[in-house]
Scaffold this active site. Sequence first.
Site, short mmCIF file in Angstrom:
data_model
loop_
_atom_site.label_atom_id
_atom_site.label_comp_id
_atom_site.label_asym_id
_atom_site.label_seq_id
_atom_site.Cartn_x
_atom_site.Cartn_y
_atom_site.Cartn_z
CB CYS A 1 13.31 8.62 8.77
SG CYS A 1 14.06 7.60 7.50
CE LYS B 1 -1.72 2.71 3.14
NZ LYS B 1 -1.89 3.92 2.33
CD GLU C 1 13.63 0.06 8.86
OE1 GLU C 1 14.12 1.00 9.52
OE2 GLU C 1 14.27 -0.96 8.58
CD GLU D 1 10.07 11.85 12.31
OE1 GLU D 1 8.98 11.29 12.53
OE2 GLU D 1 10.95 11.35 11.59
#
Length: 498
Positions: free
Chosen positions: A286, A178, A252, A385
Amino acid sequence: MAVKTYKMLIDGEWVDSSTKRTFDVLNPATEGVIAKVPKGEVEDVRAAIDAARTAFDNGSWSDKTPAERASVLLKMADLVEKESQRFAELESMNVGKTIKYSRDSDMPFIIDNLRFFAGAARNLEGKSMGNYSGLGFSMIRREPLGVVGAIVPWNYPLYIAMWKIAPALAAGNTLVIKPASYTPLTLLEFAKLVKGLLPDGVLNVVTGPGDIIGSEMAKSDKVDMVALTGDVSTGKKIMQMGSNNLKRVHLELGGKAPFVILPDASLEAAAEGAVVSAFWNGAQDCTATTRIYVPSKMHDTFVSMLVKKASKIRVGDPMKESTDMGPLVSAKQRERAESYVKVGLDEGAKLAYGGKRPAGIKKGFYFGPTIFTNVSQDMRICQEEIFAPVLSVIKYNTVEEAVEKANDVVYGLAASVWGSDITKTMNVANRLKFGTVWINEHGVLTAEMPHGGYKQSGFGKDLSMYAFDEFTQIKHMYVDQTGLARKPWYYVVYGDKD
Ligand code: NAD
């Protein structure tokens, strides 16, 4: 440009959503609609899972020899290589990343990753023939898991999709994948390109909302593994949903990478490394540098070098060769950047550079490189983040303090250390609790290098031979060598009654 309408790939067929509904895909540089994509529903993803299940169970892919699987992956790589420019343009148009970056970084990596896992498929081996009991031989082999549900993000759409597709197929699994709803186009185009190389049902692409399509993959007891690259909060939900059938979970997740400058570092090299690694891909990465720790006495010089370099970043049309930074992927992502600038200012940090939309650009989700100083460790801009071009510079007095602060976040994906004494840099690198630590570099990644997090950045590795630890399972097979007549294990346990 005409708006293209896509279909999903389920069991070798191109299909609409069962409700016929679609969603719009935008070009973040113009805010215009570039495609319409099926808004998949639960029944659609269930059909895809069933197809992948059947394709796995009938052995149409898993029973192929490693050489046959490798040959398919190599053909895929050749097909993508031929169409590389078209894919790069589509990726840039959909994500807003610069054409330089899509063409010269994403595409070569995608192609090389397919080739790496083609070779790796033929080197997938377990230990064999150990005689551990003294009575027989053990064979320890790696087998595919079965059906893999892969869920990927929008920052590197085809690139990260390939981190899942290549090892999963190399190991003999089947897949339902997806894409993120902002950026489904290159994955759908990839599926179109390679469909004829695979038996039906081996690779299925389902588009639609994460909390419908992704959730069903995570919950389904017909899926053996779910592999997500995404946000920590999504990872936590996936892990809970995956507990339904105790499927393997590979996560991840996010990062908040520190960049530690030691007192003997070259400030010029560090400033250059920092400005590149903090703002590439619009900082939607990331592993991007987000927190720079610099000795107090070097702080002011470093900040002025950093600001000078950041001011040279050319923000604008991602399709232009001269552009260094395109728009962010969405209006939401730009609002996020803006909200963190406000948070930083409210917390008492000082804007050394940027903090706003670039002047003179009327359309597109643009936001300029932003640098905060006067940042303390407990500020939200230092802990959370942001995933947008908002960088913090933090002073330190002792190396001990720098290491402690660098480790003081919930994330543990990537970090870097800068200095000229190898012993000192190694010493710091050893103490950083991150899945990757670069020394005098920040961001290098190739197919041979394992990539994955510590702490809440997730677990399991993408890339490299270590990816097979996620995409395979270990089977132990044992062959008695004493001769069946002696009932060897019975004999050891109960003694010789005869
Ligand atoms: P996200 O978690 O919002 O979405 C990632 C994917 O998960 C998308 O396909 C989305 O549709 C799907 N999803 C969302 N909610 C879901 C749910 N409830 N159930 C199942 N699936 C769901 O993340 P994003 O905004 O697309 O990507 C940015 C995040 O990804 C950042 O945190 C970034 O650090 C992380 N990321 C990590 C890596 C890595 O290698 N560790 C690489 C790239 C991005």
